[in-house]
Scaffold this motif. Sequence first.
Motif, PDB file in Angstrom:
ATOM      1  N   ASP A   1      70.895  31.771  37.256  1.00 59.62           N
ATOM      2  CA  ASP A   1      71.730  31.747  36.055  1.00 59.62           C
ATOM      3  C   ASP A   1      72.526  30.455  35.943  1.00 59.62           C
ATOM      4  O   ASP A   1      72.653  29.880  34.872  1.00 59.62           O
ATOM      5  N   ARG A   2      73.085  29.992  37.092  1.00 67.58           N
ATOM      6  CA  ARG A   2      73.869  28.764  37.122  1.00 67.58           C
ATOM      7  C   ARG A   2      73.628  28.033  38.429  1.00 67.58           C
ATOM      8  O   ARG A   2      73.313  28.658  39.451  1.00 67.58           O
ATOM      9  N   PHE A   3      73.785  26.712  38.415  1.00 69.28           N
ATOM     10  CA  PHE A   3      73.588  25.931  39.625  1.00 69.28           C
ATOM     11  C   PHE A   3      74.549  26.344  40.724  1.00 69.28           C
ATOM     12  O   PHE A   3      74.195  26.336  41.901  1.00 69.28           O
ATOM     13  N   ILE A   4      75.758  26.741  40.344  1.00 73.61           N
ATOM     14  CA  ILE A   4      76.756  27.119  41.346  1.00 73.61           C
ATOM     15  C   ILE A   4      76.299  28.309  42.188  1.00 73.61           C
ATOM     16  O   ILE A   4      76.766  28.513  43.311  1.00 73.61           O
ATOM     17  N   ASP A   5      75.346  29.089  41.673  1.00 75.22           N
ATOM     18  CA  ASP A   5      74.844  30.244  42.417  1.00 75.22           C
ATOM     19  C   ASP A   5      74.123  29.839  43.702  1.00 75.22           C
ATOM     20  O   ASP A   5      74.024  30.633  44.637  1.00 75.22           O
ATOM     21  N   ILE A   6      73.597  28.613  43.740  1.00 77.78           N
ATOM     22  CA  ILE A   6      72.839  28.148  44.916  1.00 77.78           C
ATOM     23  C   ILE A   6      73.426  26.872  45.517  1.00 77.78           C
ATOM     24  O   ILE A   6      72.981  26.425  46.577  1.00 77.78           O
ATOM     25  N   SER A   7      74.398  26.264  44.856  1.00 77.89           N
ATOM     26  CA  SER A   7      74.849  24.930  45.246  1.00 77.89           C
ATOM     27  C   SER A   7      75.437  24.862  46.650  1.00 77.89           C
ATOM     28  O   SER A   7      75.385  23.806  47.295  1.00 77.89           O
TER      29      SER A   7
ATOM     30  N   LYS B   1      58.025  29.162  27.620  1.00 77.90           N
ATOM     31  CA  LYS B   1      58.652  30.105  26.686  1.00 77.90           C
ATOM     32  C   LYS B   1      60.149  30.248  26.974  1.00 77.90           C
ATOM     33  O   LYS B   1      60.701  31.344  27.028  1.00 77.90           O
ATOM     34  N   THR B   2      60.785  29.081  27.142  1.00 70.35           N
ATOM     35  CA  THR B   2      62.205  29.081  27.472  1.00 70.35           C
ATOM     36  C   THR B   2      63.056  29.279  26.226  1.00 70.35           C
ATOM     37  O   THR B   2      62.908  28.555  25.238  1.00 70.35           O
ATOM     38  N   LYS B   3      63.920  30.272  26.295  1.00 71.68           N
ATOM     39  CA  LYS B   3      64.962  30.458  25.294  1.00 71.68           C
ATOM     40  C   LYS B   3      66.261  30.064  25.999  1.00 71.68           C
ATOM     41  O   LYS B   3      66.586  28.896  26.118  1.00 71.68           O
ATOM     42  N   ARG B   4      66.985  31.044  26.525  1.00 71.68           N
ATOM     43  CA  ARG B   4      68.082  30.649  27.415  1.00 71.68           C
ATOM     44  C   ARG B   4      67.521  30.260  28.774  1.00 71.68           C
ATOM     45  O   ARG B   4      67.944  29.279  29.384  1.00 71.68           O
ATOM     46  N   ASP B   5      66.564  31.049  29.245  1.00 67.45           N
ATOM     47  CA  ASP B   5      65.882  30.788  30.503  1.00 67.45           C
ATOM     48  C   ASP B   5      64.395  31.012  30.311  1.00 67.45           C
ATOM     49  O   ASP B   5      63.964  31.568  29.295  1.00 67.45           O
TER      50      ASP B   5
ATOM     51  N   ILE C   1      65.595  27.211  35.881  1.00 69.23           N
ATOM     52  CA  ILE C   1      66.696  27.565  34.975  1.00 69.23           C
ATOM     53  C   ILE C   1      66.379  26.924  33.641  1.00 69.23           C
ATOM     54  O   ILE C   1      65.700  25.878  33.583  1.00 69.23           O
ATOM     55  N   GLY C   2      66.856  27.528  32.552  1.00 68.13           N
ATOM     56  CA  GLY C   2      66.549  26.966  31.230  1.00 68.13           C
ATOM     57  C   GLY C   2      67.126  25.579  31.023  1.00 68.13           C
ATOM     58  O   GLY C   2      66.441  24.664  30.580  1.00 68.13           O
ATOM     59  N   MET C   3      68.397  25.416  31.325  1.00 68.78           N
ATOM     60  CA  MET C   3      69.029  24.114  31.286  1.00 68.78           C
ATOM     61  C   MET C   3      70.054  24.023  32.397  1.00 68.78           C
ATOM     62  O   MET C   3      70.534  25.048  32.896  1.00 68.78           O
ATOM     63  N   LEU C   4      70.379  22.838  32.819  1.00 66.70           N
ATOM     64  CA  LEU C   4      71.330  22.656  33.908  1.00 66.70           C
ATOM     65  C   LEU C   4      72.714  23.092  33.436  1.00 66.70           C
ATOM     66  O   LEU C   4      73.250  22.573  32.460  1.00 66.70           O
ATOM     67  N   ARG C   5      73.278  24.065  34.144  1.00 65.98           N
ATOM     68  CA  ARG C   5      74.602  24.561  33.782  1.00 65.98           C
ATOM     69  C   ARG C   5      75.285  25.114  35.025  1.00 65.98           C
ATOM     70  O   ARG C   5      74.661  25.339  36.028  1.00 65.98           O
TER      71      ARG C   5
END
Length: 291
Positions: free
Chosen positions: A6-12, A262-266, A287-291
Amino acid sequence: MTQIIDRFIDISANYDVAFVDLWGCIHDGIKAFPVAVKAMQDFRAKGGVVVLLTNSPRPRDSVADQIAGMGVPKDAYDTIATSGDSARSAMYQGAVGEKIWFMGESPRDDDFFKPLKILDNPVDIKKVPLKDAEGIICCGPFDPMADPEVNRPEFLLAKQMGLKLLCANPDIVVDRGVTREWCAGALAKLYTEMGGESLYFGKPHPPIYDLARRRLAALRKTSSDPRIICIGDGIITDILGAQQEDLDSLYITGGLAAIETKTKRDPDPEALSAYLEKEMISTTYAIGMLR
């Protein structure tokens, strides 16, 4: 199996360093993505190091000025490694001779020929017509909207002359806003397919990763064996490069392959899996976009 996050912070927290692509991840060729900038600022605030790893044919100081104008602040990254710097080093060491035929847009690409002070006795590069050239320097097409095939006649002559083509940007295409443009990698690909020899220095090839590691080491902010993740939207540049360097990767699917995944949000999990299988490339996360 690729994990969609969902977000980069989840794995950073699993990484000390991020090698981050610029175009398609941090900006769209016109303006910065605020959420991507914030993600890198947050990573750095927690002790992470951000190396912007770009296939731009420009020197890093020129890239720094360019992205500042797009809204990327200096506190979003630590250093920059460019395909242009890696290729310039090879050029000034004589990789394709002294007399070169230049492909690119002037004055936009003129910074490629800035003096490289770190070398002793650099080659004296001279731009000449193709018929007099010892090699080709390709920063990009003369017209980024023109089909690369328009260069076939010149490439046929160059191949017959035995000229090597130094490719300063291995990207095939980029999206400038909503407009797709051809890059130097498309020309190098055509020249190679015609039987010519192309030399590459950007992603996914080793020289730019060596440059990134040297610039990372110069910061003296990490151990000698940092945990590195590569982030990018180019499957055959960013993600393949990470795979070949045996590094984890985060694939930004909402960039060049938004339709295929087929990326929308992800990304759609099944579409992503099918696309990676078709490309025969694997990625650790998506991830759909870097966030």
